[in-house]
Design a protein around this motif. Structure first.
Motif, PDB file in Angstrom:
ATOM      1  N   ASP A 244      47.997  51.991  34.580  1.00 16.54           N
ATOM      2  CA  ASP A 244      48.762  51.646  33.378  1.00 16.54           C
ATOM      3  C   ASP A 244      48.463  50.208  32.937  1.00 16.54           C
ATOM      4  O   ASP A 244      49.341  49.481  32.481  1.00 16.54           O
ATOM      5  CB  ASP A 244      50.260  51.820  33.635  1.00 16.54           C
ATOM      6  CG  ASP A 244      51.048  52.017  32.343  1.00 16.54           C
ATOM      7  OD1 ASP A 244      50.430  52.388  31.327  1.00 16.54           O
ATOM      8  OD2 ASP A 244      52.275  51.782  32.359  1.00 16.54           O
ATOM      9  N   MET A 245      47.207  49.820  33.089  1.00 16.55           N
ATOM     10  CA  MET A 245      46.770  48.442  32.835  1.00 16.55           C
ATOM     11  C   MET A 245      45.902  48.381  31.593  1.00 16.55           C
ATOM     12  O   MET A 245      45.019  49.217  31.395  1.00 16.55           O
ATOM     13  CB  MET A 245      45.972  47.940  34.056  1.00 16.55           C
ATOM     14  CG  MET A 245      45.311  46.590  33.883  1.00 16.55           C
ATOM     15  SD  MET A 245      44.212  46.184  35.273  1.00 16.55           S
ATOM     16  CE  MET A 245      45.404  45.993  36.583  1.00 16.55           C
ATOM     17  N   GLU A 246      46.128  47.373  30.777  1.00 20.11           N
ATOM     18  CA  GLU A 246      45.286  47.117  29.608  1.00 20.11           C
ATOM     19  C   GLU A 246      44.378  45.932  29.924  1.00 20.11           C
ATOM     20  O   GLU A 246      44.858  44.807  30.120  1.00 20.11           O
ATOM     21  CB  GLU A 246      46.141  46.813  28.377  1.00 20.11           C
ATOM     22  CG  GLU A 246      47.065  47.943  27.951  1.00 20.11           C
ATOM     23  CD  GLU A 246      46.319  49.149  27.402  1.00 20.11           C
ATOM     24  OE1 GLU A 246      45.154  48.977  26.959  1.00 20.11           O
ATOM     25  OE2 GLU A 246      46.894  50.240  27.404  1.00 20.11           O
ATOM     26  N   VAL A 247      43.087  46.171  29.986  1.00 16.57           N
ATOM     27  CA  VAL A 247      42.127  45.134  30.378  1.00 16.57           C
ATOM     28  C   VAL A 247      41.887  44.165  29.233  1.00 16.57           C
ATOM     29  O   VAL A 247      41.610  44.573  28.100  1.00 16.57           O
ATOM     30  CB  VAL A 247      40.793  45.783  30.820  1.00 16.57           C
ATOM     31  CG1 VAL A 247      39.727  44.715  31.062  1.00 16.57           C
ATOM     32  CG2 VAL A 247      41.006  46.628  32.067  1.00 16.57           C
ATOM     33  N   ASP A 248      41.991  42.876  29.533  1.00 15.54           N
ATOM     34  CA  ASP A 248      41.677  41.835  28.547  1.00 15.54           C
ATOM     35  C   ASP A 248      40.274  41.274  28.743  1.00 15.54           C
ATOM     36  O   ASP A 248      39.581  40.970  27.772  1.00 15.54           O
ATOM     37  CB  ASP A 248      42.688  40.689  28.644  1.00 15.54           C
ATOM     38  CG  ASP A 248      44.086  41.114  28.248  1.00 15.54           C
ATOM     39  OD1 ASP A 248      44.205  41.954  27.339  1.00 15.54           O
ATOM     40  OD2 ASP A 248      45.055  40.615  28.853  1.00 15.54           O
ATOM     41  N   VAL A 249      39.851  41.106  30.006  1.00 14.13           N
ATOM     42  CA  VAL A 249      38.536  40.546  30.328  1.00 14.13           C
ATOM     43  C   VAL A 249      37.919  41.363  31.456  1.00 14.13           C
ATOM     44  O   VAL A 249      38.582  41.651  32.464  1.00 14.13           O
ATOM     45  CB  VAL A 249      38.642  39.064  30.774  1.00 14.13           C
ATOM     46  CG1 VAL A 249      37.264  38.534  31.184  1.00 14.13           C
ATOM     47  CG2 VAL A 249      39.236  38.211  29.666  1.00 14.13           C
ATOM     48  N   ALA A 250      36.666  41.742  31.287  1.00 17.69           N
ATOM     49  CA  ALA A 250      35.921  42.432  32.342  1.00 17.69           C
ATOM     50  C   ALA A 250      34.505  41.875  32.366  1.00 17.69           C
ATOM     51  O   ALA A 250      33.741  42.068  31.418  1.00 17.69           O
ATOM     52  CB  ALA A 250      35.892  43.941  32.106  1.00 17.69           C
ATOM     53  N   TRP A 251      34.175  41.150  33.446  1.00 18.74           N
ATOM     54  CA  TRP A 251      32.853  40.552  33.579  1.00 18.74           C
ATOM     55  C   TRP A 251      31.963  41.425  34.448  1.00 18.74           C
ATOM     56  O   TRP A 251      32.371  41.809  35.561  1.00 18.74           O
ATOM     57  CB  TRP A 251      32.964  39.170  34.220  1.00 18.74           C
ATOM     58  CG  TRP A 251      33.622  38.127  33.378  1.00 18.74           C
ATOM     59  CD1 TRP A 251      33.438  37.900  32.047  1.00 18.74           C
ATOM     60  CD2 TRP A 251      34.565  37.145  33.816  1.00 18.74           C
ATOM     61  NE1 TRP A 251      34.194  36.825  31.635  1.00 18.74           N
ATOM     62  CE2 TRP A 251      34.891  36.337  32.695  1.00 18.74           C
ATOM     63  CE3 TRP A 251      35.146  36.847  35.060  1.00 18.74           C
ATOM     64  CZ2 TRP A 251      35.785  35.280  32.778  1.00 18.74           C
ATOM     65  CZ3 TRP A 251      36.037  35.788  35.142  1.00 18.74           C
ATOM     66  CH2 TRP A 251      36.353  35.020  34.015  1.00 18.74           C
ATOM     67  N   PRO A 252      30.733  41.750  34.008  1.00 16.10           N
ATOM     68  CA  PRO A 252      29.817  42.508  34.871  1.00 16.10           C
ATOM     69  C   PRO A 252      29.462  41.697  36.107  1.00 16.10           C
ATOM     70  O   PRO A 252      29.285  40.476  36.023  1.00 16.10           O
ATOM     71  CB  PRO A 252      28.593  42.737  33.974  1.00 16.10           C
ATOM     72  CG  PRO A 252      28.627  41.582  33.005  1.00 16.10           C
ATOM     73  CD  PRO A 252      30.084  41.295  32.768  1.00 16.10           C
ATOM     74  N   TRP A 253      29.343  42.363  37.250  1.00 15.89           N
ATOM     75  CA  TRP A 253      29.092  41.628  38.489  1.00 15.89           C
ATOM     76  C   TRP A 253      27.927  42.240  39.257  1.00 15.89           C
ATOM     77  O   TRP A 253      26.788  41.829  39.065  1.00 15.89           O
ATOM     78  CB  TRP A 253      30.374  41.580  39.318  1.00 15.89           C
ATOM     79  CG  TRP A 253      30.310  40.701  40.535  1.00 15.89           C
ATOM     80  CD1 TRP A 253      29.700  39.484  40.647  1.00 15.89           C
ATOM     81  CD2 TRP A 253      30.877  40.982  41.810  1.00 15.89           C
ATOM     82  NE1 TRP A 253      29.853  38.984  41.924  1.00 15.89           N
ATOM     83  CE2 TRP A 253      30.579  39.877  42.656  1.00 15.89           C
ATOM     84  CE3 TRP A 253      31.623  42.039  42.327  1.00 15.89           C
ATOM     85  CZ2 TRP A 253      30.996  39.824  43.993  1.00 15.89           C
ATOM     86  CZ3 TRP A 253      32.051  41.979  43.651  1.00 15.89           C
ATOM     87  CH2 TRP A 253      31.734  40.878  44.464  1.00 15.89           C
ATOM     88  N   LEU A 254      28.153  43.255  40.065  1.00 17.54           N
ATOM     89  CA  LEU A 254      27.094  43.856  40.882  1.00 17.54           C
ATOM     90  C   LEU A 254      26.986  45.343  40.596  1.00 17.54           C
ATOM     91  O   LEU A 254      27.946  45.973  40.153  1.00 17.54           O
ATOM     92  CB  LEU A 254      27.393  43.684  42.385  1.00 17.54           C
ATOM     93  CG  LEU A 254      27.746  42.292  42.901  1.00 17.54           C
ATOM     94  CD1 LEU A 254      28.009  42.361  44.403  1.00 17.54           C
ATOM     95  CD2 LEU A 254      26.632  41.322  42.600  1.00 17.54           C
ATOM     96  N   THR A 255      25.822  45.906  40.890  1.00 13.56           N
ATOM     97  CA  THR A 255      25.624  47.350  40.832  1.00 13.56           C
ATOM     98  C   THR A 255      24.994  47.792  42.144  1.00 13.56           C
ATOM     99  O   THR A 255      23.920  47.303  42.510  1.00 13.56           O
ATOM    100  CB  THR A 255      24.713  47.753  39.656  1.00 13.56           C
ATOM    101  OG1 THR A 255      25.290  47.288  38.428  1.00 13.56           O
ATOM    102  CG2 THR A 255      24.550  49.263  39.589  1.00 13.56           C
TER     103      THR A 255
END
Length: 318
Positions: free
Chosen positions: A60-71
């Motif tokens: 139930d979370m609204e994301v404000d920031v999502a930074w790509p990191w590892l794959t």
């Protein structure tokens, strides 16, 4: 050969450095194991889009920031997964878990829950790696000055030091490196020696940083807790990943005093180079600690610097 399933996974972080884990429910694969929240990337979705949807559905979370990191890839008995990890430092809404048996905020260096889902386990070491690296230049500014600056930085929040001293004599370099290692040990910081594996062993350093030419000649990872490498191309980054190094340095992102004739990479090219890489990458070249979030937005783990780190002692470096 199993079909590759793409999964978006969230390292949801708080300012104190903790991150959120969920315990898998009893009716799933690996029941009771702990994992980073997230889920399958559906047809037509990007990993980022899947992450935002899954966190809303699960927490139930609204994301404000999502930074790509590892794959990272992992082969389970039931699936071959490609995990796209993002750091999520900002969101809104109260967390309400809908799929896990339990949630827990954890620190990578003091975990209190186990076991971790196998595909997620290697991420914990990467989360122990500090986000700011200070690179020494005592040969340029003087040993006493550099040690004084180091003392100030360690009294603050610097916890990763790269000893790089090509201009010091072998005797002075070893004495200086020994002094740095002792200070870092006392402060609980990681000390890395550039290039000289035997010196690193003699003085009890935490690890080594491999110059690009050395990195490309190795067939196996040196036996230290922490090993990283300097890279300038995607091929060098992929070699560092194949050797399962703990990090790579990539730059120069901006023009630098140390390499005045080298063309700057820029953030867009940096992001292209590190895209889908399985190990953390520090951005290097003309950067300051206050550019950390800019670096993370481009896919960097953190920032490394020769000069600005020692000048910005009052800034937070976690």
């Amino acid at each position: 050969m199993k079909k590759i399933v793409h999964v978006a996974a969230a390292v949801i972080t708080r300012p104190d450095g903790s991150f959120l884990l969920g315990q898998r429910a009893a009716d799933t694969f690996y029941p009771g194991y702990w994992e980073f929240p997230g889920g399958k990337v559906e047809a037509g979705e990007t990993p980022r889009e899947a992450l935002i949807r899954e966190l809303n559905e699960e927490l139930d979370m609204e994301v404000d920031v999502a930074w790509p990191w590892l794959t990272r890839e992992h082969v389970y008995e039931h699936a071959h997964v490609n995990l796209h990890f993002f750091e999520v430092p900002a969101w809104h809404g109260e967390i309400h878990d809908r799929v896990h048996a339990a949630l827990s905020w954890q620190h990578a260096d003091s975990m209190s829950v186990a076991p971790m889902l196998p595909a997620n386990g290697p991420i914990l070491k990467a989360l122990r790696l500090p986000r700011i690296m200070g690179i020494t230049h005592a040969g340029e500014i003087g040993i006493d000055t550099q040690l004084a600056q180091l003392d100030n930085a360690l009294a603050g929040s610097l916890r990763l030091v790269h000893i790089r001293e090509p201009d010091l004599s072998p005797t002075d370099r070893e004495a200086f490196a020994q002094a740095v290692v002792e200070r870092c040990r006392h402060a609980g910081a990681i000390a890395l020696v550039n290039g000289d594996i035997e010196l690193a062993r003699r003085i009890g350093a935490n690890g080594v940083h491999l110059p690009g030419h050395q990195l490309m000649t190795l067939e196996s990872r040196p036996e230290f807790e922490w090993v990283g490498g300097a890279c300038h191309t995607r091929a060098e980054l992929e070699k560092a990943a194949r050797l399962e190094l703990d990090y790579a340095l990539l730059g120069a992102v901006k023009p630098t005093l140390s390499h005045p004739g080298r063309a700057a990479l820029g953030w867009e090219a940096f992001a292209e180079q590190v895209h889908t890489l399985s190990i953390p990458v520090f951005a290097l070249g003309g950067l300051r600690p206050d550019e950390l979030n800019t670096a993370k937005a481009a896919g960097a783990h953190g920032i490394a610097a020769i000069r600005s780190i020692w000048q910005d002692q009052g800034e937070e470096m976690d």
